[in-house]
Design a protein around this motif. Structure first.
Motif, PDB file in Angstrom:
ATOM      1  N   VAL A  94      -3.768 -21.857  30.683  1.00 29.94           N
ATOM      2  CA  VAL A  94      -4.450 -21.123  31.593  1.00 29.94           C
ATOM      3  C   VAL A  94      -5.350 -19.995  30.821  1.00 29.94           C
ATOM      4  N   LEU A 148     -11.902 -21.075  38.528  1.00 29.11           N
ATOM      5  CA  LEU A 148     -10.536 -20.560  38.007  1.00 29.11           C
ATOM      6  C   LEU A 148      -9.694 -21.788  38.088  1.00 29.11           C
ATOM      7  N   SER A 149      -8.613 -21.583  37.550  1.00 26.14           N
ATOM      8  CA  SER A 149      -7.207 -22.324  37.928  1.00 26.14           C
ATOM      9  C   SER A 149      -6.177 -21.591  37.900  1.00 26.14           C
ATOM     10  N   GLY A 150      -5.124 -21.964  38.535  1.00 20.66           N
ATOM     11  CA  GLY A 150      -4.002 -21.280  38.846  1.00 20.66           C
ATOM     12  C   GLY A 150      -2.387 -22.164  38.382  1.00 20.66           C
ATOM     13  N   GLY A 151      -2.601 -22.774  37.339  1.00 19.67           N
ATOM     14  CA  GLY A 151      -1.440 -23.374  36.602  1.00 19.67           C
ATOM     15  C   GLY A 151      -1.111 -24.576  37.193  1.00 19.67           C
ATOM     16  N   GLY A 152      -2.088 -25.331  38.028  1.00 18.71           N
ATOM     17  CA  GLY A 152      -1.729 -26.619  38.479  1.00 18.71           C
ATOM     18  C   GLY A 152      -2.051 -27.659  37.292  1.00 18.71           C
ATOM     19  N   GLY A 153      -1.562 -28.803  37.284  1.00 20.96           N
ATOM     20  CA  GLY A 153      -1.567 -29.896  36.212  1.00 20.96           C
ATOM     21  C   GLY A 153      -0.216 -30.399  35.831  1.00 20.96           C
ATOM     22  N   GLU A 156       1.399 -24.066  28.630  1.00 20.15           N
ATOM     23  CA  GLU A 156       1.052 -23.633  29.774  1.00 20.15           C
ATOM     24  C   GLU A 156       0.293 -22.444  30.092  1.00 20.15           C
ATOM     25  N   GLU A 211      -4.774 -28.901  32.624  1.00 19.95           N
ATOM     26  CA  GLU A 211      -4.756 -27.933  33.566  1.00 19.95           C
ATOM     27  C   GLU A 211      -5.969 -28.122  34.304  1.00 19.95           C
ATOM     28  N   GLU A 224      -7.146 -29.627  42.919  1.00 17.79           N
ATOM     29  CA  GLU A 224      -5.634 -29.766  42.820  1.00 17.79           C
ATOM     30  C   GLU A 224      -5.375 -30.657  43.763  1.00 17.79           C
ATOM     31  N   TYR A 265      -8.563 -24.911  40.550  1.00 19.68           N
ATOM     32  CA  TYR A 265      -7.871 -24.713  41.831  1.00 19.68           C
ATOM     33  C   TYR A 265      -8.567 -25.775  42.822  1.00 19.68           C
ATOM     34  N   ASP A 314      -0.278 -32.664  40.737  1.00 18.56           N
ATOM     35  CA  ASP A 314       0.706 -32.509  39.491  1.00 18.56           C
ATOM     36  C   ASP A 314       1.110 -33.825  39.071  1.00 18.56           C
TER      37      ASP A 314
END
Lengths: 250, 201
Positions: free
Chosen positions: A81, A240-245, A77, A112, A118, A115, A123
């Motif tokens: 990121v 950008l991503s924020g840990g979604g997935g 994870e 991953e 999402e 944003y 998820d």
């Protein structure tokens, strides 16, 4: 003695940023499909790449696939990121990138999600894709088929999110518009003005005329370079991503 | 006579120029600190969003597990209590300047986190939950949210670090001291409190 310590301290201080960079071990993606394990054949990579390129051209959504042997440090994870952060998948502001990381030796996969996606690639949906589409094929060591099925499912899940209307037309449209403004400006204003000047001041007329052309070619140049936006080597576009997935093991 | 006037004028001019440069420099440093502080604030709001998201997931998750595992009353009670104590916290952006408030916030959130993972661990004992679509969905949502929380916490800490460095390192510290910027509080990683190892999805 003391001066040596001072020098050593200074050197360490100067080197600190480079050392921390060297520790990162996060690959920079130069194409949409990156295989560091030599699992896929070059024609498979090529095919996946062209699927993803076509998809990106019509939707601006950036999907990238990365195969590594094992995750350098920490969890997958965290690694995903970091890779996402470094490569900035998706368009800036839209954050519409997706990264599929496969750690083959660790037998773990992570998708991953940026944003901006999402909302459609939740998820639960992502986890579903991994469990139903990817992992059954990976268990049979059909890595290419697994990745392909996963990519297809991701594309299907995203569906009509973000149409390409902005990318396909926006940049050339602005470039053409500016070009015409420059043309009108040039022929309607500068040229008559210069012609007037030339008639009035015969000696410096040539000089005026030349500086006019110089600035003109500058205009055209900047218009073209922004028009050639989609070409060249591939890279992320600031998303950008924020840990979604989701993550899955096989 | 004329020369001394000239020298005085030159010196005055140089001083004025120096003063202007200093003021300009101070303003640019100040603006940079303000920008960095804003990025800390926006990082914090992301952290809060993700915690809120987890908070909102809890009732559904509890109801779904309850449907199958009615007898696990204490687990449900723990989760509900932990959620209630999170709900009682009033969180303002001021929390970033207040180590005690930050600690209270963290303790409450960590308690909820561990109660939730206890709930999931218990749920593992009920294989029939695996076939309940709602549970599978909620579980992946919770997992994703925990991951988002850790990402946003890391980003917040990085933003705080950048900000704290800026107001503590030499030239910036003068401006920060004059204009009243103070250090902000980090999130401490609570080892094992929010993610016990026995829960593997």
């Amino acid at each position: 003695m003391r001066s040596i310590r001072v020098i050593a301290f200074c050197v360490a201080w100067l080197l600190a940023p480079f050392v921390s960079l060297a520790q990162e071990e996060v690959p920079l993606l130069r194409q949409r499909v990156t295989d560091l394990t030599n699992t896929l054949t070059s024609s498979q990579i090529h095919f996946l790449e062209s699927t993803l390129r076509g998809y990106e051209d019509t939707t601006t959504n950036q999907i990238a696939v990365l195969l590594v042997g094992s995750v350098p440090a920490g969890s997958i994870e965290e690694f995903a990121v970091r890779v996402f952060d470094k490569n900035r998948l998706g368009q800036r502001g839209k954050d519409n990138g997706v990264l599929m990381v496969i750690a083959k030796d660790d037998r773990v996969i992570r998708i991953e999600v940026g944003y901006g996606l999402e909302g459609v690639l939740t998820d639960a949906v992502t986890s579903h894709i991994i469990q139903r589409q990817v992992i059954p094929r990976f268990r049979k060591e059909d890595y290419y088929e697994g990745i392909q099925a996963g990519v297809d499912a991701i594309i299907q899940a995203i569906g009509g999110e973000y149409e390409a209307t902005t990318k396909g037309e926006e940049a050339p449209l602005i470039a053409t518009f500016l070009f015409f403004v420059a043309l009108v400006f040039f022929f309607g204003f500068i040229l008559p003005f210069m012609a007037g000047r030339r008639r009035a001041v015969i000696g410096s007329g040539r000089h005026w005329y030349h500086s006019g052309w110089g600035s003109m070619s500058g205009w055209g140049g900047s218009g073209w370079s922004s028009g050639g936006w989609g070409g060249g080597s591939w890279s992320g576009r600031g998303g950008l991503s924020g840990g979604g997935g989701a993550t899955g093991r096989w | 006579m004329n020369k001394t006037v000239l020298v005085v004028l030159i010196v005055l001019g140089a001083l004025l120029l120096l003063g202007l440069i200093l003021v300009g420099w101070g303003v640019s440093v100040y603006n940079r600190i303000v920008t960095t502080e804003e990025s800390v604030k926006s990082a914090w709001s992301q952290v809060e969003n993700q915690y809120q998201r987890r908070y909102d997931l809890v009732p559904n998750l509890v109801e779904t597990v309850k449907g199958v595992a009615k007898q696990e009353q204490t687990v449900f009670e723990n989760v509900t209590r932990a959620r209630a104590s999170v709900g009682q916290l009033t969180v303002t952006p001021e929390i970033m300047n207040d180590p005690q408030a930050m600690q209270r916030f963290q303790q409450a959130q960590d308690a909820l986190g561990s109660a939730l993972s206890r709930l999931l661990a218990v749920a593992e004992n009920y294989p029939q939950l695996r076939s309940v679509e709602a549970f599978v969905t909620l579980q992946s949502q919770l997992e994703g949210t925990e991951n988002r929380i850790s990402v946003e916490r890391r980003r917040f800490n990085e933003a705080v670090q950048q900000y704290n460095l800026m107001i503590r390192r030499f030239p910036g510290s003068i401006i920060a001291g004059m204009t009243g910027f103070t250090e902000k509080v980090y999130f401490e990683s609570t080892a094992g409190a929010d993610q016990p190892p026995q829960v593997k999805f």
